[in-house]
Design a protein around this motif. Sequence first.
Motif, mmCIF file in Angstrom:
data_model
loop_
_atom_site.group_PDB
_atom_site.id
_atom_site.type_symbol
_atom_site.label_atom_id
_atom_site.label_comp_id
_atom_site.label_asym_id
_atom_site.label_seq_id
_atom_site.Cartn_x
_atom_site.Cartn_y
_atom_site.Cartn_z
ATOM 1 N N UNK A 33 105.753 -55.972 -3.086
ATOM 2 C CA UNK A 33 107.035 -55.264 -3.168
ATOM 3 C C UNK A 33 107.031 -54.296 -4.349
ATOM 4 N N UNK A 34 106.539 -54.747 -5.484
ATOM 5 C CA UNK A 34 106.520 -53.892 -6.677
ATOM 6 C C UNK A 34 105.663 -52.655 -6.440
ATOM 7 N N UNK A 35 104.465 -52.830 -5.899
ATOM 8 C CA UNK A 35 103.592 -51.668 -5.688
ATOM 9 C C UNK A 35 104.184 -50.720 -4.655
ATOM 10 N N UNK A 36 104.877 -51.258 -3.648
ATOM 11 C CA UNK A 36 105.496 -50.378 -2.649
ATOM 12 C C UNK A 36 106.602 -49.537 -3.274
ATOM 13 N N UNK A 37 107.238 -50.056 -4.328
ATOM 14 C CA UNK A 37 108.323 -49.330 -4.983
ATOM 15 C C UNK A 37 107.838 -48.383 -6.081
ATOM 16 N N UNK A 38 106.777 -48.735 -6.767
ATOM 17 C CA UNK A 38 106.369 -47.960 -7.931
ATOM 18 C C UNK A 38 105.296 -46.910 -7.639
ATOM 19 N N UNK A 39 104.607 -47.042 -6.526
ATOM 20 C CA UNK A 39 103.478 -46.146 -6.271
ATOM 21 C C UNK A 39 103.838 -45.042 -5.284
ATOM 22 N N UNK A 40 103.239 -43.885 -5.492
ATOM 23 C CA UNK A 40 103.389 -42.793 -4.537
ATOM 24 C C UNK A 40 102.840 -43.233 -3.178
ATOM 25 N N UNK A 41 103.503 -42.833 -2.121
ATOM 26 C CA UNK A 41 103.061 -43.187 -0.779
ATOM 27 C C UNK A 41 103.561 -44.525 -0.302
ATOM 28 N N UNK A 42 104.210 -45.296 -1.194
ATOM 29 C CA UNK A 42 104.838 -46.571 -0.839
ATOM 30 C C UNK A 42 103.922 -47.465 0.006
ATOM 31 N N UNK A 43 102.751 -47.819 -0.526
ATOM 32 C CA UNK A 43 101.810 -48.630 0.263
ATOM 33 C C UNK A 43 102.328 -50.044 0.487
ATOM 34 N N UNK A 44 101.907 -50.650 1.591
ATOM 35 C CA UNK A 44 102.193 -52.063 1.866
ATOM 36 C C UNK A 44 100.859 -52.801 1.881
ATOM 37 N N UNK A 45 100.426 -53.239 0.698
ATOM 38 C CA UNK A 45 99.120 -53.864 0.514
ATOM 39 C C UNK A 45 99.291 -55.171 -0.241
ATOM 40 N N UNK A 46 98.278 -56.029 -0.145
ATOM 41 C CA UNK A 46 98.307 -57.270 -0.914
ATOM 42 C C UNK A 46 96.910 -57.637 -1.379
ATOM 43 N N UNK A 47 96.834 -58.198 -2.573
ATOM 44 C CA UNK A 47 95.572 -58.632 -3.143
ATOM 45 C C UNK A 47 95.317 -60.103 -2.817
ATOM 46 N N UNK A 48 94.094 -60.603 -3.017
ATOM 47 C CA UNK A 48 93.782 -61.991 -2.642
ATOM 48 C C UNK A 48 94.549 -63.045 -3.428
ATOM 49 N N UNK A 49 94.692 -62.880 -4.742
ATOM 50 C CA UNK A 49 95.334 -63.924 -5.548
ATOM 51 C C UNK A 49 96.768 -64.158 -5.119
ATOM 52 N N UNK A 50 97.489 -63.087 -4.823
ATOM 53 C CA UNK A 50 98.879 -63.220 -4.405
ATOM 54 C C UNK A 50 99.014 -63.541 -2.921
ATOM 55 N N UNK A 51 98.160 -62.956 -2.090
ATOM 56 C CA UNK A 51 98.213 -63.253 -0.657
ATOM 57 C C UNK A 51 97.966 -64.733 -0.398
ATOM 58 N N UNK A 52 97.036 -65.326 -1.168
ATOM 59 C CA UNK A 52 96.688 -66.728 -0.956
ATOM 60 C C UNK A 52 97.892 -67.638 -1.127
ATOM 61 N N UNK A 53 98.813 -67.285 -2.044
ATOM 62 C CA UNK A 53 99.951 -68.159 -2.309
ATOM 63 C C UNK A 53 101.099 -67.962 -1.316
ATOM 64 N N UNK A 54 100.895 -67.140 -0.282
ATOM 65 C CA UNK A 54 101.859 -67.128 0.816
ATOM 66 C C UNK A 54 101.655 -68.328 1.736
ATOM 67 N N UNK A 55 100.487 -68.915 1.697
ATOM 68 C CA UNK A 55 100.050 -69.985 2.605
ATOM 69 C C UNK A 55 99.873 -69.472 4.042
ATOM 70 N N UNK A 56 99.609 -68.184 4.150
ATOM 71 C CA UNK A 56 99.316 -67.569 5.444
ATOM 72 C C UNK A 56 97.945 -66.882 5.437
ATOM 73 N N UNK A 57 97.263 -66.937 4.307
ATOM 74 C CA UNK A 57 96.032 -66.171 4.086
ATOM 75 C C UNK A 57 94.864 -67.134 3.964
ATOM 76 N N UNK A 58 93.764 -66.811 4.620
ATOM 77 C CA UNK A 58 92.592 -67.681 4.672
ATOM 78 C C UNK A 58 91.522 -67.154 3.713
#
Length: 475
Positions: free
Chosen positions: A167-192
């Motif tokens: 959410x933060x990167x989508x708000x602060x970065x040009x182009x409003x990307x919707x991306x996620x890194x491994x450390x944070x994605x893993x704690x969704x419990x949806x990422x393998x």
Amino acid sequence: MRTEGRLYLALDQGGHASRALVFDDAGQLLATGSVPIETLRDADGHIEHEPEALIASLNNAISIACKELPADSRIVAAGLATQRSSMCCWQRGRTKALSPVISWQDRRNAVWLESLKPHAAMVREHTGLILTPHYGASKMRWCLDHLPAVLAAHAAGELVMGPLASFITSRLLEGQPSLTDPANAARTQLWDPSTRDWSPELLELFGIARDDLPVPVTSRFAWGQLATPLGPVPLTVVTGDQSAVPFAFGTLNAGTAYVNIGTGAFIQRALRNRMPEAEKLLVSVVWSDAERVDYMLEGTVNGAGSALDWLAKREKLELSDLLEAGNLAIAAGLEPPLFLNGIGGLGSPFWRSDFESGFAGIGTIGTRLLAVLESIAFLLYTNYRALEAHGLPFTRLLLTGGLSLNDYLCQCLADLSGTLVARSEEPEATARGLARLIAAEDAGDWPIPAMSILRPAENPALHSRFSRWQALMAS
């Protein structure tokens, strides 16, 4: 070889404040901006942050830090570290928040999650995590079930749900990307972590659409341009706060137990290029880039600083008064009672969300404070022993975080483990670790933060209390 004159911006978004820290090419901290954020708690036990206030706090922190630098300064790269299990929902393209930022501490969908207990083994197999409401998936499910704006955005194909960092990167970065890194994605419990992608089986289990999630990328990635008062800066690293901390001390060391003690406490062991199997511990990707993957085997204690806050509220005292009472109890040689610490839910290796916290024995205000501190040490030591079974014996514990300043707690850990405790004197371990990751090879000759050393001592009374505590926790 280091390139002179390069500056690196580390953004550390935590539960109490948003911080922006600028390091130079020699690893020296040049500028800091810090803006507090409010944690909202309601009668239903919900714990959250207001999204717009959080974004504003980051922008303000960046501005404060940049104002401390000369006008011709050149920040060449930036990175972001956040609390890993906090999440938010927002509208794609417009990046309008559709939910609060729901804190990692929040357990609002615990009752619903009970229905998935028959699938706990499958969840563990795919994620390396225990089924718990602290992670993002059940929070996402709650948002879909209880927030009409989230459901409407999903129906319109405009919904994004994901880690706070996304959410933060989508708000602060040009182009409003919707991306996620491994450390944070893993704690969704949806990422393998084995595929480093969203798990189709888990998406189906939680009823989450892949199209509603950010796209997984590596920890180091061309995330986009971050606007600052000194001009646009490429954001090159995104990770979790706990994931960044070990890198403050250089290359990961398999003989070090990395311990961070703040609101919660975490103890980690590094394992490169292999995913460990440990039924009662957590597995995470702490770093990934085009060349390597670093895993962490992790134990977690929910009730660290939060347990002290709980005691202060119970005793109707300020925390400083509690700590002073504890010092007086130490000076008087008083024996603490035992505290069964399930504040925020009992974490690894017990994993009991319904555990009732309480004292075994009465004691004084001061000895009750010592009992809570010892309970944190007992829980960390229990996880220390579980982690040590997955490699060579540890040679040291490396402590960071606010509660690592407490001498009594740290000495308890040394005495219990019989292992040297190196206590970092670096107050900005998350930001420094993040800055090292941003700088990459340019950080090769950066100094290692200073540490104070606590050596283990014979402490039969403490070991006796630990044995009695173990028996009570098992009953």
